[in-house]
Write a protein that holds these residues in place. Structure first.
Motif, PDB file in Angstrom:
ATOM      1  N   ASP A 241       0.843  -1.195   0.000  1.00 43.66           N
ATOM      2  CA  ASP A 241       0.000   0.000   0.000  1.00 43.66           C
ATOM      3  C   ASP A 241       0.880   1.247   0.000  1.00 43.66           C
ATOM      4  O   ASP A 241       1.869   1.313   0.732  1.00 43.66           O
ATOM      5  N   GLN A 242       0.507   2.224  -0.816  1.00 46.36           N
ATOM      6  CA  GLN A 242       1.259   3.468  -0.898  1.00 46.36           C
ATOM      7  C   GLN A 242       0.566   4.534  -0.069  1.00 46.36           C
ATOM      8  O   GLN A 242      -0.648   4.683  -0.137  1.00 46.36           O
ATOM      9  N   GLU A 243       1.360   5.251   0.710  1.00 45.49           N
ATOM     10  CA  GLU A 243       0.811   6.263   1.603  1.00 45.49           C
ATOM     11  C   GLU A 243       1.044   7.648   1.021  1.00 45.49           C
ATOM     12  O   GLU A 243       2.159   8.001   0.624  1.00 45.49           O
ATOM     13  N   LEU A 244      -0.023   8.437   1.013  1.00 53.38           N
ATOM     14  CA  LEU A 244       0.022   9.770   0.414  1.00 53.38           C
ATOM     15  C   LEU A 244       1.041  10.676   1.098  1.00 53.38           C
ATOM     16  O   LEU A 244       1.696  11.487   0.451  1.00 53.38           O
ATOM     17  N   ARG A 245       1.214  10.490   2.404  1.00 50.96           N
ATOM     18  CA  ARG A 245       2.115  11.386   3.152  1.00 50.96           C
ATOM     19  C   ARG A 245       3.545  11.321   2.626  1.00 50.96           C
ATOM     20  O   ARG A 245       4.252  12.340   2.602  1.00 50.96           O
TER      21      ARG A 245
END
Length: 276
Positions: A241-245
């Motif tokens: 999963d890729q985190e926007l932060r």
């Protein structure tokens, strides 16, 4: 026109930007020089730059086997994690350390060849891209052994690599100018980068912190900017999963870094030939 007037005219944002644009326009030059660097370094070698690939692969496998046992993590998860961490780290490490010496190492060309200063930085980044392409073969082999499900969002690795290259350019420009003026900067960066290697989640992750009862340090680790650069490249390739932060932090740092690079080029570009 006095020397002071000439120096003042050279310190304009237009000339700094013109150097960057003109340097990029001389693609044939820095593409050729970067490729020649690789050929020269491994001249008379049978495997050439693949020696770096072998060394990186051996290190990744050894560390993956060791730390998966120490941290009690599944090898099929931890080995790709460490491998990608080392590959991306090598690129970041070169941008900082070789970037600091980029102008000093090219003293002869800078003094004898009238070319934009940025050519030497583009040459460095291009050379590291070639080595990165060689090293990524290690991950491809490991991904074939431990296949992961892929989705279209994993293509985010492409803009992530573009962002990484943009950051390598400004890092090399800033540290290159600074270390050319103050020669103590280069050995200082060597020590700092060694410390950052252990402070960056390459051989460990947040799960290992939790296992060791050090989960509270996770927020402190977030202050390490290299964590975010690693994640935007590593997460898509791992199918995680890729985190926007992480993307927000990298975009902000990219903008800030280029502001510093533009200022450094405007103020000190004309002095570099006298400093080397």
């Amino acid at each position: 026109m006095t020397f002071t007037d000439a120096a003042a005219q050279s310190r304009t944002m237009g000339r700094a930007w013109g150097d960057l644009v003109a340097g990029f326009g001389k693609r044939e030059l820095w593409l050729h020089l970067g490729w020649q660097d690789i050929k020269q370094r491994y001249r008379r070698s049978v495997l050439g730059p693949f020696w770096i690939t072998i060394a990186t692969g051996a290190t990744a496998v050894a560390m993956g086997l060791l730390y998966s046992k120490l941290f009690k993590l599944p090898l099929e998860e931890h080995l790709p994690y460490i491998t990608l961490g080392l590959i991306v780290w090598n690129l970041i490490n070169a941008a900082i350390l070789e970037g600091a010496d980029v102008f000093v190492a090219n003293e002869g060309l800078i003094k004898q060849l009238p070319t934009p200063l940025s050519v030497h930085v583009y040459r460095l980044v291009w050379r590291q891209m070639i080595l990165f392409a060689h090293n990524i073969i290690i991950y491809v082999i490991i991904a074939m052994i431990y296949p992961k499900p892929w989705t279209w969002t994993d293509l985010a690795v492409i803009p992530a690599l573009v962002l990484l290259m943009l950051n390598c350019v400004w890092v090399a420009l800033c540290f290159g100018i600074l270390a050319t003026r103050y020669r103590d900067i280069s050995p200082l960066l060597v020590s700092l980068v060694q410390l950052l290697f252990f402070m960056t989640p390459i051989i460990w992750n947040e799960a290992t912190l939790q296992q060791q009862g050090a989960g509270g340090y996770a927020k402190i680790i977030e202050l390490n900017p290299l964590l975010h650069y690693l994640d935007i490249v590593r997460a898509p390739l791992l199918g995680a999963d890729q985190e926007l932060r992480h993307w927000v932090v990298v975009l902000v740092l990219t903008a800030i870094g280029w502001v510093f690079a533009a200022f450094a080029m405007r103020q000190y570009r004309a002095r570099v030939p006298y400093w080397v």
